[in-house]
Design a protein around this motif. Structure first.
Motif, PDB file in Angstrom:
ATOM      1  N   ASP A 271      44.042  55.666  67.349  1.00  0.00           N
ATOM      2  CA  ASP A 271      45.372  54.331  67.941  1.00  0.00           C
ATOM      3  C   ASP A 271      46.718  54.341  67.942  1.00  0.00           C
ATOM      4  O   ASP A 271      47.526  54.394  68.839  1.00  0.00           O
ATOM      5  CB  ASP A 271      45.416  53.252  67.115  1.00  0.00           C
ATOM      6  CG  ASP A 271      43.544  52.294  67.411  1.00  0.00           C
ATOM      7  OD1 ASP A 271      42.903  53.200  68.026  1.00  0.00           O
ATOM      8  OD2 ASP A 271      42.623  52.150  66.628  1.00  0.00           O
ATOM      9  N   GLN A 272      47.081  55.281  66.884  1.00  0.00           N
ATOM     10  CA  GLN A 272      48.539  55.312  66.872  1.00  0.00           C
ATOM     11  C   GLN A 272      49.144  56.693  68.145  1.00  0.00           C
ATOM     12  O   GLN A 272      50.183  56.347  68.441  1.00  0.00           O
ATOM     13  CB  GLN A 272      49.100  56.516  65.017  1.00  0.00           C
ATOM     14  CG  GLN A 272      48.421  55.109  64.637  1.00  0.00           C
ATOM     15  CD  GLN A 272      49.890  54.350  64.655  1.00  0.00           C
ATOM     16  OE1 GLN A 272      50.684  54.773  65.126  1.00  0.00           O
ATOM     17  NE2 GLN A 272      49.461  53.184  63.623  1.00  0.00           N
ATOM     18  N   MET A 273      47.948  57.685  68.071  1.00  0.00           N
ATOM     19  CA  MET A 273      48.281  58.122  69.198  1.00  0.00           C
ATOM     20  C   MET A 273      48.404  58.029  70.691  1.00  0.00           C
ATOM     21  O   MET A 273      49.482  58.528  71.712  1.00  0.00           O
ATOM     22  CB  MET A 273      47.761  59.718  69.314  1.00  0.00           C
ATOM     23  CG  MET A 273      48.272  60.815  67.818  1.00  0.00           C
ATOM     24  SD  MET A 273      46.960  62.233  68.065  1.00  0.00           S
ATOM     25  CE  MET A 273      47.089  63.048  69.402  1.00  0.00           C
ATOM     26  N   ALA A 274      48.155  56.757  71.001  1.00  0.00           N
ATOM     27  CA  ALA A 274      47.947  55.937  71.979  1.00  0.00           C
ATOM     28  C   ALA A 274      49.195  55.444  72.790  1.00  0.00           C
ATOM     29  O   ALA A 274      49.756  55.348  71.712  1.00  0.00           O
ATOM     30  CB  ALA A 274      46.601  55.527  72.304  1.00  0.00           C
ATOM     31  N   PRO A 275      49.707  55.260  73.620  1.00  0.00           N
ATOM     32  CA  PRO A 275      51.166  54.864  73.978  1.00  0.00           C
ATOM     33  C   PRO A 275      50.844  53.604  74.218  1.00  0.00           C
ATOM     34  O   PRO A 275      49.590  53.095  74.008  1.00  0.00           O
ATOM     35  CB  PRO A 275      50.948  55.747  75.620  1.00  0.00           C
ATOM     36  CG  PRO A 275      49.162  56.173  76.302  1.00  0.00           C
ATOM     37  CD  PRO A 275      49.209  56.483  75.145  1.00  0.00           C
ATOM     38  N   GLY A 276      52.072  53.066  74.366  1.00  0.00           N
ATOM     39  CA  GLY A 276      52.203  51.602  74.356  1.00  0.00           C
ATOM     40  C   GLY A 276      51.753  51.055  75.351  1.00  0.00           C
ATOM     41  O   GLY A 276      51.357  51.657  76.242  1.00  0.00           O
ATOM     42  N   ASP A 277      51.160  49.896  76.047  1.00  0.00           N
ATOM     43  CA  ASP A 277      50.571  49.064  76.985  1.00  0.00           C
ATOM     44  C   ASP A 277      51.681  48.551  78.107  1.00  0.00           C
ATOM     45  O   ASP A 277      51.219  48.684  79.558  1.00  0.00           O
ATOM     46  CB  ASP A 277      49.826  47.852  77.012  1.00  0.00           C
ATOM     47  CG  ASP A 277      48.836  47.608  75.551  1.00  0.00           C
ATOM     48  OD1 ASP A 277      47.993  48.897  75.207  1.00  0.00           O
ATOM     49  OD2 ASP A 277      48.464  46.617  74.551  1.00  0.00           O
ATOM     50  N   ASP A 278      52.838  48.849  77.460  1.00  0.00           N
ATOM     51  CA  ASP A 278      53.818  48.735  79.275  1.00  0.00           C
ATOM     52  C   ASP A 278      54.580  49.773  79.116  1.00  0.00           C
ATOM     53  O   ASP A 278      55.077  50.168  80.248  1.00  0.00           O
ATOM     54  CB  ASP A 278      55.373  48.078  77.540  1.00  0.00           C
ATOM     55  CG  ASP A 278      55.742  48.821  77.133  1.00  0.00           C
ATOM     56  OD1 ASP A 278      55.785  49.696  76.507  1.00  0.00           O
ATOM     57  OD2 ASP A 278      56.835  48.927  76.241  1.00  0.00           O
ATOM     58  N   GLU A 279      54.106  51.287  79.022  1.00  0.00           N
ATOM     59  CA  GLU A 279      54.090  52.544  79.466  1.00  0.00           C
ATOM     60  C   GLU A 279      53.499  53.043  80.799  1.00  0.00           C
ATOM     61  O   GLU A 279      52.265  51.811  80.675  1.00  0.00           O
ATOM     62  CB  GLU A 279      53.713  53.907  78.786  1.00  0.00           C
ATOM     63  CG  GLU A 279      54.463  53.645  76.878  1.00  0.00           C
ATOM     64  CD  GLU A 279      54.462  55.169  76.098  1.00  0.00           C
ATOM     65  OE1 GLU A 279      53.663  55.502  76.820  1.00  0.00           O
ATOM     66  OE2 GLU A 279      54.744  54.858  75.358  1.00  0.00           O
ATOM     67  N   GLN A 280      53.791  53.944  81.393  1.00  0.00           N
ATOM     68  CA  GLN A 280      53.345  54.002  83.333  1.00  0.00           C
ATOM     69  C   GLN A 280      51.789  54.793  82.667  1.00  0.00           C
ATOM     70  O   GLN A 280      52.526  55.712  81.806  1.00  0.00           O
ATOM     71  CB  GLN A 280      54.487  55.019  83.396  1.00  0.00           C
ATOM     72  CG  GLN A 280      53.764  54.756  84.920  1.00  0.00           C
ATOM     73  CD  GLN A 280      54.816  55.379  86.372  1.00  0.00           C
ATOM     74  OE1 GLN A 280      55.601  55.480  85.148  1.00  0.00           O
ATOM     75  NE2 GLN A 280      54.310  55.404  87.074  1.00  0.00           N
ATOM     76  N   GLY A 281      50.788  54.717  83.148  1.00  0.00           N
ATOM     77  CA  GLY A 281      49.705  54.967  83.687  1.00  0.00           C
ATOM     78  C   GLY A 281      48.685  54.958  81.974  1.00  0.00           C
ATOM     79  O   GLY A 281      47.759  55.623  81.876  1.00  0.00           O
ATOM     80  N   VAL A 282      48.305  53.879  81.463  1.00  0.00           N
ATOM     81  CA  VAL A 282      47.818  53.465  80.524  1.00  0.00           C
ATOM     82  C   VAL A 282      46.818  52.442  81.097  1.00  0.00           C
ATOM     83  O   VAL A 282      45.761  53.132  81.539  1.00  0.00           O
ATOM     84  CB  VAL A 282      48.386  52.502  79.382  1.00  0.00           C
ATOM     85  CG1 VAL A 282      47.563  51.965  78.407  1.00  0.00           C
ATOM     86  CG2 VAL A 282      49.893  53.262  78.494  1.00  0.00           C
ATOM     87  N   SER A 283      47.205  51.683  82.136  1.00  0.00           N
ATOM     88  CA  SER A 283      46.395  51.099  83.112  1.00  0.00           C
ATOM     89  C   SER A 283      45.736  51.951  83.383  1.00  0.00           C
ATOM     90  O   SER A 283      44.132  51.806  83.682  1.00  0.00           O
ATOM     91  CB  SER A 283      47.125  50.117  84.330  1.00  0.00           C
ATOM     92  OG  SER A 283      48.034  48.932  83.313  1.00  0.00           O
ATOM     93  N   ALA A 284      45.873  53.068  84.625  1.00  0.00           N
ATOM     94  CA  ALA A 284      44.884  54.422  85.585  1.00  0.00           C
ATOM     95  C   ALA A 284      44.116  54.835  84.273  1.00  0.00           C
ATOM     96  O   ALA A 284      42.820  54.696  84.502  1.00  0.00           O
ATOM     97  CB  ALA A 284      46.172  55.121  85.668  1.00  0.00           C
ATOM     98  N   ALA A 285      44.278  55.043  82.740  1.00  0.00           N
ATOM     99  CA  ALA A 285      43.484  55.366  81.662  1.00  0.00           C
ATOM    100  C   ALA A 285      42.508  55.044  81.513  1.00  0.00           C
ATOM    101  O   ALA A 285      41.462  55.048  81.509  1.00  0.00           O
ATOM    102  CB  ALA A 285      44.589  55.975  80.709  1.00  0.00           C
ATOM    103  N   LYS A 286      43.111  53.342  81.276  1.00  0.00           N
ATOM    104  CA  LYS A 286      41.942  52.850  81.039  1.00  0.00           C
ATOM    105  C   LYS A 286      41.353  52.548  82.581  1.00  0.00           C
ATOM    106  O   LYS A 286      39.852  52.504  81.579  1.00  0.00           O
ATOM    107  CB  LYS A 286      42.271  51.288  80.454  1.00  0.00           C
ATOM    108  CG  LYS A 286      43.213  50.322  79.502  1.00  0.00           C
ATOM    109  CD  LYS A 286      43.589  49.907  79.220  1.00  0.00           C
ATOM    110  CE  LYS A 286      44.526  49.354  77.746  1.00  0.00           C
ATOM    111  NZ  LYS A 286      45.492  48.124  77.309  1.00  0.00           N
ATOM    112  N   ALA A 287      41.405  52.467  83.631  1.00  0.00           N
ATOM    113  CA  ALA A 287      40.019  52.212  84.122  1.00  0.00           C
ATOM    114  C   ALA A 287      39.413  53.448  84.745  1.00  0.00           C
ATOM    115  O   ALA A 287      38.173  53.278  84.789  1.00  0.00           O
ATOM    116  CB  ALA A 287      40.899  51.797  86.052  1.00  0.00           C
TER     117      ALA A 287
END
Length: 313
Positions: A74-90
């Protein structure tokens, strides 16, 4: 076996890459330790209040290693406001990883895939001393590239397998949906019933249907919920079904008849796909026959003539 580090500077590459990985990991480790200390403090305060949280002791009895890995991820994951997180989640959702910590675990796995091979290479350096000087550097770079690519390849392979399974079970889902609608159930109730019936045979489709049922019961618009269902499933048939239901709702046509026609079309499409695979089989067998069977036949047919010519000459 002696290893002269000063004479071969290329063998320092794994050590430098490992040091860079540890330097990147150190701030996350500090943040993780700080968050764990705060969490334990909160849990102790909650325990003093009595049975306010019934499962606090159960959470404390979990594996320390598992909690540490989850917290580190959880600590290594980027924050929700960083670019690319939505693509990684999808991407993770298409592969079946839908938990809240999926993104963190994914980035943690990528780091592990980079660090562990470098540690193995570092341990194997004394056995690579007989190789050319730049060989450890080349191996280190290749291991880093494999570590970066391997998690993504695994996700793509898993997502492709899930799409194929959904495509294979989609006609069964349509038949059950038609039967429920024509039996008198509403579309929303039919979705819930079909999800329960497909739990054993097609668990992936059942999970998508369950999510769709929850969205419909929560009050989400039907066309929006079905569009989200099609996007999560990621196959062409689901998108066609969502479009068909939206058009049927807007034009006021009979839902049962529309679903029956669509179900028959799905069955026909499956038959055509099977026929296409069967007709493509002879063309695919041409190369194996040419490279493996034809040389054997040629040898069997020409070998007696070669022997006879050898005896004559």
């Amino acid at each position: 076996m002696n290893l002269d580090l000063s004479s071969s500077p290329e063998i320092w590459a794994p050590i430098l890459m490992l040091g860079a990985a540890v330097a990147l990991l150190f701030p996350s480790l500090l943040s993780f330790l700080r968050s764990r200390r705060d969490l334990e403090s909160v849990e102790r305060r909650l325990e003093r209040r009595g049975p306010a949280i019934a499962n606090t002791e159960q959470r404390r009895n979990q594996s320390r290693i598992g909690k540490a890995v989850a917290g580190m991820a959880d600590q290594m994951a980027p924050g929700d406001d960083e670019q690319g997180v939505s693509a990684a989640k999808a991407r993770l959702a298409s592969a079946g990883f839908t938990s809240k910590s999926a993104v963190g675990r994914y980035y943690f796995a990528r780091l592990v895939c980079i660090v562990l091979p470098q540690l193995g290479l570092l341990a194997a350096l004394p056995y690579l001393a007989h190789l050319p000087g730049n060989t450890p550097l080349i191996i280190s770079v290749m291991l880093v590239m494999i570590g970066l690519i391997a998690p993504g390849m695994y996700l793509d392979k898993r997502a492709k397998a899930r799409r194929q399974e959904c495509s294979a079970g989609f006609p069964d889902m349509m038949d059950l949906l038609v039967a429920c609608v024509e039996a008198g159930l509403s579309l929303d109730a039919s979705v819930q019933r079909v999800g329960e019936e497909l739990e054993l045979r097609h668990p992936i489709i059942a999970g998508f249907m369950r999510s769709l049922s929850l969205e419909l019961r929560a009050g989400r618009a039907r066309k929006t919920a079905w569009r989200g269902f099609a996007d999560r499933m990621g196959i062409e048939e689901a998108g066609s079904l969502a479009t068909m239901l939206r058009q049927a709702e807007e034009m006021g046509t009979s839902l049962g008849q529309t679903l029956r026609v669509f179900s028959a079309d799905m069955r026909q499409r499956r038959i055509l796909y099977a026929e296409e695979k069967a007709m493509a089989l002879p063309a695919k067998l041409t190369l194996p026959l040419v490279f493996f069977v034809f040389p054997v036949l040629l040898g069997v047919l020409t070998l007696p003539a070669v022997v006879m010519f050898k005896e004559i000459l």
